[in-house]
Design a protein around this motif. Structure first.
Motif, mmCIF file in Angstrom:
data_model
loop_
_atom_site.group_PDB
_atom_site.id
_atom_site.type_symbol
_atom_site.label_atom_id
_atom_site.label_comp_id
_atom_site.label_asym_id
_atom_site.label_seq_id
_atom_site.Cartn_x
_atom_site.Cartn_y
_atom_site.Cartn_z
ATOM 1 N N ASP A 73 0.796 -1.224 0.000
ATOM 2 C CA ASP A 73 0.000 0.000 0.000
ATOM 3 C C ASP A 73 0.834 1.283 0.000
ATOM 4 O O ASP A 73 0.366 2.321 0.461
ATOM 5 C CB ASP A 73 -0.980 0.015 1.192
ATOM 6 C CG ASP A 73 -1.972 -1.135 1.123
ATOM 7 O OD1 ASP A 73 -2.557 -1.348 0.043
ATOM 8 O OD2 ASP A 73 -2.157 -1.826 2.151
ATOM 9 N N THR A 74 2.078 1.215 -0.473
ATOM 10 C CA THR A 74 2.878 2.431 -0.625
ATOM 11 C C THR A 74 3.108 2.670 -2.127
ATOM 12 O O THR A 74 3.015 1.724 -2.930
ATOM 13 C CB THR A 74 4.242 2.322 0.090
ATOM 14 O OG1 THR A 74 5.005 1.265 -0.528
ATOM 15 C CG2 THR A 74 4.066 2.020 1.575
ATOM 16 N N PRO A 75 3.456 3.899 -2.520
ATOM 17 C CA PRO A 75 3.683 4.176 -3.946
ATOM 18 C C PRO A 75 4.776 3.292 -4.547
ATOM 19 O O PRO A 75 4.686 2.899 -5.717
ATOM 20 C CB PRO A 75 4.091 5.648 -3.961
ATOM 21 C CG PRO A 75 3.472 6.232 -2.727
ATOM 22 C CD PRO A 75 3.505 5.134 -1.699
ATOM 23 N N GLY A 76 5.794 2.959 -3.760
ATOM 24 C CA GLY A 76 6.875 2.120 -4.277
ATOM 25 C C GLY A 76 6.416 0.729 -4.664
ATOM 26 O O GLY A 76 7.040 0.058 -5.480
ATOM 27 N N ALA A 77 5.329 0.280 -4.070
ATOM 28 C CA ALA A 77 4.828 -1.072 -4.347
ATOM 29 C C ALA A 77 3.861 -1.093 -5.527
ATOM 30 O O ALA A 77 3.474 -2.163 -5.989
ATOM 31 C CB ALA A 77 4.151 -1.638 -3.109
#
Ligand SMILES: [Zn+2]
Length: 177
Positions: free
Chosen positions: A69-73
């Motif tokens: 649930d983070t932008p990197g993922a």
């Protein structure tokens, strides 16, 4: 029936990400082209809890990356989302490495439900999650085509990419450009 498995084409593995694979972004366009040609497309994501055992602060080998649930993922924005039929998340449990897209994801069942017998594999990174996914696909009895031009390696140890390709060929994976 053929399917594409696009492995971990996520922001953290591309330029500007937490664990960038050299030239990682270069896989996006070839994967879009493969997705256009193949009838069933699965994208896997590395999808970790914040305290995943593979992170350096937990004693693992990697910097913090692909925290759920983070932008990197998120999948790379250049991937054509409309061509992706299913997204499966691996590495969700703290103590499971989750390199393979088949590990605790239901991917095997999903492919069989769709009558798939041949899987095409591409994505990031060749010497870790792509290799592990292709090996598991062979173990599960699929015919496997590895699209080398649609992968890139981390190459922590120089030669890892070549060794990965050799290992895949040895178990009967068809390695193509
Ligand atoms: Zn990971």
């Amino acid at each position: 029936m053929e399917a594409l498995i696009a492995v971990d084409v996520q922001n953290d593995f591309c330029s500007g990400g937490a664990l960038p694979v050299p030239e990682g972004d270069a896989v996006v366009e070839p994967i879009n082209q493969l997705a256009e040609q193949l009838p069933f497309v699965v994208a896997t994501r590395d999808w970790h809890p914040p305290d995943h055992a593979s992170f350096a602060e937990q004693g693992g080998p990697w910097p913090v990356h692909c925290v759920r649930d983070t932008p990197g993922a998120e999948l790379h924005p250049g991937l054509h989302a409309g061509q992706i039929d299913a997204i499966l998340d691996a590495g969700r449990e703290r103590d499971h490495e989750g390199y393979s897209g088949f590990e605790h994801t239901g991917l095997d069942r999903l492919l069989r439900e769709h009558g798939v017998d041949t899987v095409h594999v591409a994505g990031l990174a060749l010497d870790y999650c792509v290799k592990a996914t292709a090996l598991d696909a062979r173990r599960a009895g699929f015919d496997v085509v590895l699209h080398a031009g649609a992968t890139r390696a981390i190459d922590v140890h120089p030669g890892d990419a070549e060794r990965a390709l050799a290992e895949l060929r040895r178990v009967g994976v068809d390695v193509v450009d």
